[in-house]
Structure formats: C-alpha cells, structure tokens
Design a protein around this motif. Structure first.
Motif, PDB file in Angstrom:
ATOM      1  N   VAL A 107     -32.323  54.226  24.257  1.00 34.58           N
ATOM      2  CA  VAL A 107     -31.439  55.380  24.355  1.00 34.58           C
ATOM      3  C   VAL A 107     -31.512  55.974  22.974  1.00 34.58           C
ATOM      4  CG1 VAL A 107     -29.247  56.561  24.368  1.00 34.58           C
ATOM      5  CG2 VAL A 107     -29.986  54.724  26.012  1.00 34.58           C
ATOM      6  N   VAL A 108     -31.856  57.262  22.757  1.00 31.62           N
ATOM      7  CA  VAL A 108     -31.968  58.177  21.540  1.00 31.62           C
ATOM      8  C   VAL A 108     -31.147  59.338  21.779  1.00 31.62           C
ATOM      9  CG1 VAL A 108     -33.520  59.145  20.016  1.00 31.62           C
ATOM     10  CG2 VAL A 108     -34.202  57.334  20.914  1.00 31.62           C
ATOM     11  N   MET A 109     -30.196  59.513  20.790  1.00 29.20           N
ATOM     12  CA  MET A 109     -29.390  60.776  20.828  1.00 29.20           C
ATOM     13  C   MET A 109     -29.497  61.309  19.436  1.00 29.20           C
ATOM     14  SD  MET A 109     -25.867  59.203  22.721  1.00 29.20           S
ATOM     15  CE  MET A 109     -25.816  57.890  21.822  1.00 29.20           C
ATOM     16  N   ALA A 110     -29.516  62.852  19.514  1.00 33.40           N
ATOM     17  CA  ALA A 110     -29.832  63.518  18.569  1.00 33.40           C
ATOM     18  C   ALA A 110     -28.823  64.646  18.125  1.00 33.40           C
ATOM     19  CB  ALA A 110     -31.309  63.663  18.251  1.00 33.40           C
ATOM     20  N   VAL A 111     -28.441  64.951  16.870  1.00 28.86           N
ATOM     21  CA  VAL A 111     -27.858  66.195  16.982  1.00 28.86           C
ATOM     22  C   VAL A 111     -28.322  67.045  15.908  1.00 28.86           C
ATOM     23  CG1 VAL A 111     -26.078  65.085  15.514  1.00 28.86           C
ATOM     24  CG2 VAL A 111     -25.431  67.152  16.515  1.00 28.86           C
ATOM     25  N   ALA A 112     -28.309  68.365  16.026  1.00 36.82           N
ATOM     26  CA  ALA A 112     -28.835  69.406  14.811  1.00 36.82           C
ATOM     27  C   ALA A 112     -27.937  70.475  14.870  1.00 36.82           C
ATOM     28  CB  ALA A 112     -30.238  69.422  14.983  1.00 36.82           C
ATOM     29  N   THR A 113     -27.880  71.042  13.385  1.00 36.79           N
ATOM     30  CA  THR A 113     -26.804  72.328  13.155  1.00 36.79           C
ATOM     31  C   THR A 113     -27.937  73.093  12.859  1.00 36.79           C
ATOM     32  OG1 THR A 113     -26.352  71.289  10.925  1.00 36.79           O
ATOM     33  CG2 THR A 113     -24.955  70.614  13.009  1.00 36.79           C
ATOM     34  N   GLY A 114     -29.172  73.046  12.998  1.00 41.84           N
ATOM     35  CA  GLY A 114     -30.097  74.021  12.336  1.00 41.84           C
ATOM     36  C   GLY A 114     -30.424  74.089  10.829  1.00 41.84           C
ATOM     37  N   GLY A 115     -29.774  73.022  10.076  1.00 43.17           N
ATOM     38  CA  GLY A 115     -29.763  72.963   8.834  1.00 43.17           C
ATOM     39  C   GLY A 115     -28.437  73.583   8.142  1.00 43.17           C
ATOM     40  N   ARG A 116     -27.773  74.140   9.259  1.00 39.02           N
ATOM     41  CA  ARG A 116     -26.366  74.882   8.301  1.00 39.02           C
ATOM     42  C   ARG A 116     -25.388  73.704   7.895  1.00 39.02           C
ATOM     43  NH1 ARG A 116     -26.137  80.144   9.674  1.00 39.02           N
ATOM     44  NH2 ARG A 116     -24.266  80.194   8.268  1.00 39.02           N
ATOM     45  N   SER A 117     -25.281  72.948   8.598  1.00 39.42           N
ATOM     46  CA  SER A 117     -24.080  71.690   8.238  1.00 39.42           C
ATOM     47  C   SER A 117     -24.540  70.417   8.232  1.00 39.42           C
ATOM     48  CB  SER A 117     -22.930  71.927   9.036  1.00 39.42           C
ATOM     49  OG  SER A 117     -21.919  71.170   8.523  1.00 39.42           O
ATOM     50  N   PRO A 118     -25.129  69.679   7.413  1.00 38.02           N
ATOM     51  CA  PRO A 118     -25.582  68.275   7.573  1.00 38.02           C
ATOM     52  C   PRO A 118     -24.239  67.586   7.501  1.00 38.02           C
ATOM     53  CG  PRO A 118     -26.872  69.395   5.739  1.00 38.02           C
ATOM     54  CD  PRO A 118     -25.788  70.479   6.111  1.00 38.02           C
ATOM     55  N   ALA A 119     -23.221  67.761   6.911  1.00 36.05           N
ATOM     56  CA  ALA A 119     -21.761  67.150   6.977  1.00 36.05           C
ATOM     57  C   ALA A 119     -21.493  67.051   8.461  1.00 36.05           C
ATOM     58  CB  ALA A 119     -20.838  67.758   6.349  1.00 36.05           C
ATOM     59  N   LEU A 120     -21.720  68.231   9.378  1.00 37.10           N
ATOM     60  CA  LEU A 120     -21.241  67.787  10.726  1.00 37.10           C
ATOM     61  C   LEU A 120     -22.265  67.245  11.472  1.00 37.10           C
ATOM     62  CD1 LEU A 120     -19.411  68.862  13.206  1.00 37.10           C
ATOM     63  CD2 LEU A 120     -20.720  70.907  13.374  1.00 37.10           C
ATOM     64  N   SER A 121     -23.311  67.266  11.383  1.00 36.21           N
ATOM     65  CA  SER A 121     -24.559  66.359  11.894  1.00 36.21           C
ATOM     66  C   SER A 121     -24.220  65.025  11.560  1.00 36.21           C
ATOM     67  CB  SER A 121     -25.854  66.855  11.405  1.00 36.21           C
ATOM     68  OG  SER A 121     -26.333  67.828  11.869  1.00 36.21           O
ATOM     69  N   LYS A 122     -23.772  64.549  10.661  1.00 32.89           N
ATOM     70  CA  LYS A 122     -23.343  62.994  10.251  1.00 32.89           C
ATOM     71  C   LYS A 122     -22.278  62.682  10.918  1.00 32.89           C
ATOM     72  CE  LYS A 122     -22.412  60.097   6.267  1.00 32.89           C
ATOM     73  NZ  LYS A 122     -22.162  59.920   5.054  1.00 32.89           N
ATOM     74  N   TYR A 123     -21.138  63.729  10.764  1.00 32.75           N
ATOM     75  CA  TYR A 123     -19.765  63.191  11.649  1.00 32.75           C
ATOM     76  C   TYR A 123     -20.172  63.113  12.848  1.00 32.75           C
ATOM     77  CZ  TYR A 123     -15.494  64.131  13.703  1.00 32.75           C
ATOM     78  OH  TYR A 123     -14.216  63.881  14.281  1.00 32.75           O
ATOM     79  N   LEU A 124     -20.808  64.045  13.755  1.00 37.51           N
ATOM     80  CA  LEU A 124     -21.071  63.767  15.233  1.00 37.51           C
ATOM     81  C   LEU A 124     -21.882  62.683  15.395  1.00 37.51           C
ATOM     82  CD1 LEU A 124     -22.059  67.518  15.953  1.00 37.51           C
ATOM     83  CD2 LEU A 124     -19.970  66.300  16.499  1.00 37.51           C
ATOM     84  N   ARG A 125     -22.893  62.398  14.473  1.00 35.84           N
ATOM     85  CA  ARG A 125     -23.660  60.925  14.689  1.00 35.84           C
ATOM     86  C   ARG A 125     -22.825  59.795  14.646  1.00 35.84           C
ATOM     87  NH1 ARG A 125     -25.228  57.484  11.202  1.00 35.84           N
ATOM     88  NH2 ARG A 125     -24.986  58.759   9.275  1.00 35.84           N
ATOM     89  N   GLU A 126     -22.067  59.676  13.851  1.00 33.77           N
ATOM     90  CA  GLU A 126     -21.014  58.604  13.512  1.00 33.77           C
ATOM     91  C   GLU A 126     -20.267  58.523  15.055  1.00 33.77           C
ATOM     92  OE1 GLU A 126     -19.196  59.298  10.020  1.00 33.77           O
ATOM     93  OE2 GLU A 126     -21.024  58.437   8.792  1.00 33.77           O
ATOM     94  N   ALA A 127     -19.568  59.735  15.220  1.00 34.77           N
ATOM     95  CA  ALA A 127     -18.800  59.807  16.406  1.00 34.77           C
ATOM     96  C   ALA A 127     -19.720  59.184  17.770  1.00 34.77           C
ATOM     97  CB  ALA A 127     -18.434  61.272  16.703  1.00 34.77           C
ATOM     98  N   PHE A 128     -20.972  59.598  17.945  1.00 32.66           N
ATOM     99  CA  PHE A 128     -21.637  59.149  19.266  1.00 32.66           C
ATOM    100  C   PHE A 128     -21.847  57.736  18.874  1.00 32.66           C
ATOM    101  CE2 PHE A 128     -23.806  63.284  19.325  1.00 32.66           C
ATOM    102  CZ  PHE A 128     -22.894  63.990  19.944  1.00 32.66           C
ATOM    103  N   GLU A 129     -21.913  57.116  17.976  1.00 31.21           N
ATOM    104  CA  GLU A 129     -22.272  55.740  17.429  1.00 31.21           C
ATOM    105  C   GLU A 129     -20.920  54.963  17.934  1.00 31.21           C
ATOM    106  OE1 GLU A 129     -25.345  55.314  13.781  1.00 31.21           O
ATOM    107  OE2 GLU A 129     -23.340  55.621  13.403  1.00 31.21           O
ATOM    108  N   GLU A 130     -19.855  55.290  17.739  1.00 23.47           N
ATOM    109  CA  GLU A 130     -18.713  54.605  17.959  1.00 23.47           C
ATOM    110  C   GLU A 130     -18.515  54.730  19.523  1.00 23.47           C
ATOM    111  OE1 GLU A 130     -13.745  54.631  17.004  1.00 23.47           O
ATOM    112  OE2 GLU A 130     -15.234  56.030  15.835  1.00 23.47           O
ATOM    113  N   GLN A 131     -18.679  56.136  20.107  1.00 27.72           N
ATOM    114  CA  GLN A 131     -17.952  56.278  21.619  1.00 27.72           C
ATOM    115  C   GLN A 131     -19.193  55.710  22.340  1.00 27.72           C
ATOM    116  OE1 GLN A 131     -17.304  60.598  22.234  1.00 27.72           O
ATOM    117  NE2 GLN A 131     -17.180  60.044  24.464  1.00 27.72           N
ATOM    118  N   PHE A 132     -20.448  55.792  22.005  1.00 26.01           N
ATOM    119  CA  PHE A 132     -21.426  55.196  23.116  1.00 26.01           C
ATOM    120  C   PHE A 132     -22.075  53.828  22.703  1.00 26.01           C
ATOM    121  CE2 PHE A 132     -21.267  59.954  23.490  1.00 26.01           C
ATOM    122  CZ  PHE A 132     -20.925  59.949  25.027  1.00 26.01           C
ATOM    123  N   ALA A 133     -21.310  52.954  22.159  1.00 22.00           N
ATOM    124  CA  ALA A 133     -21.776  51.688  21.709  1.00 22.00           C
ATOM    125  C   ALA A 133     -22.174  50.933  22.895  1.00 22.00           C
ATOM    126  CB  ALA A 133     -20.870  50.943  21.115  1.00 22.00           C
ATOM    127  N   GLY A 134     -23.511  50.434  22.964  1.00 28.68           N
ATOM    128  CA  GLY A 134     -23.712  49.920  24.166  1.00 28.68           C
ATOM    129  C   GLY A 134     -24.722  50.644  25.039  1.00 28.68           C
TER     130      GLY A 134
END
Length: 215
Positions: free
Chosen positions: A123-150
C-alpha cells in the motif's frame, strides 16, 4: 494535476542543491533510482546513499550536467531561483520530468510534485497540497500513518481472501461485498495491528466463511 505512481527503477534522478530540501529529495529517490546530488556544499544530513558531487555549476554547467547524465527527473532544490529556472529549462529541453522545490502554487505543464507519502507495502498513500502547505501535507501523512496502521497487512489478507473466495459458491457481487466487509470491520484491523495470528479467522468470522489456514 493528476496523481500518478512512477517507477524510477534503473533511472537517474539529478538533484541540484545540497541543502535540507535536496537531502530530503535525495533520500526519497535514492531508495529506488540512481540519485546524483550536485552542490558546492552539503548539509550534515543523510542523503540516502545518493552520489554527491561537490560542484557549483552556473546555468551552462547545469545544462551540461543534464545533457551528460540524461536523467529521468531533474530536481531543482537550490536557494538560487535563477539557477533553479536554468535546471527546469534544461530538463524540459532534454524531455525530462522536473520538480522545482521553490515553485509554489500554480505548476507549469510537465512539472512533478513530490507528495508526502505513507508506504506500507504493497500500500502507498500520498497527499499533496500543490506546494502550498508542506505543513498540512506532513500533518495529513502522520494522520494517515496512525489511522491506517496495518494497511499493508490488510491488503495482503484481502488479496488472499479474494483468491480463496473464487472457489466458493458465491456470485461475483457477493465476493466483492465480502471483501468490502472485511476492509470496513474494525475488529479485523485491530487483529492485524496487534500482530495477532488469527486475523484470517477474524475475517472469516466477519463474513461467515471458513477459510483454510495455509500459513
């Protein structure tokens, strides 16, 4: 922009810039491609095994590097906008993809945005904000890691389940519904996340089907 997954195995990624951004890009691509980082200086960070070349090319030098290496992707990650523009132009002339680390907002045709990625093979999950908000991309990535562990284990389990159900007395629609039920059942996720060996049995109980244990 349309998100796509691209296989860089056996390809070369040429990165201009040895700062924190260049190091991060190098770590990302060196895991799969032959990554080369060209810069007069390098930060004290990991570059993922990428080849580092200490050089300060001007616009003509950048073009020479692109012509010589023939990369699949050029990453412009210097702190010099004009040099990044030269790298972009050289990449376009060579027919290579280009990622400008300093390009925020609207992207030119042919540009590549490198998303924040969660990987739990297959499984690969990716999120992008078009370069507008790296902070949001990081936040969402961390949320995905926690919510979809396994998620990787779930993909393997349901992949095996799909194959096993093909020999069951079920219609195609019933098989699809069965797999969807497993994916949406929290008890199965909990079994996978805790490393319990009975995740297959939990999935079987959920859909009322007895799977043979082939492990």
């Amino acid at each position: 922009m349309i998100p796509l997954l691209h296989d860089f195995t056996g390809e070369t990624v040429l990165i201009f810039g040895g700062g924190p951004v260049g190091a991060r890009k190098a770590r990302r691509f060196a895991a799969e491609a032959d990554a080369i980082v060209v810069s007069p200086d390098f930060v004290d960070r990991a570059f993922g095994g990428a080849e580092r070349v200490r050089e300060a090319p001007d616009a003509d030098g950048v073009r020479e590097w692109v012509d010589r290496i023939d990369p699949a992707l050029v990453v412009a990650a210097t702190d010099d906008a004009e040099l990044n523009a030269a790298a972009e132009a050289a990449a376009r002339e060579a027919g290579a993809l280009v990622n400008r680390a300093d390009d925020h907002g609207e992207q030119d045709a042919g540009n590549v945005v490198v998303p924040a990625t969660v990987r739990d093979d297959p499984v690969v999950m990716a999120v992008a904000t078009g370069g507008r908000s790296p902070a949001l991309s990081k936040y969402l990535r961390e949320a995905f890691e926690e919510q979809f562990a396994g998620a990787g284990a779930m993909a393997e389990l349901t992949g095996d389940l799909r194959e096993e159900l093909k020999s069951a007395d079920m219609t195609a629609a019933e098989r699809r519904d069965a797999v969807r039920t497993v994916v949406r059942t929290r008890e199965v996720w909990k079994a996978l996340d805790s490393g319990r060996s009975n995740a297959r049995q939990v999935a079987a109980d959920v859909i009322g089907y007895q799977m043979g244990d082939t492990s």
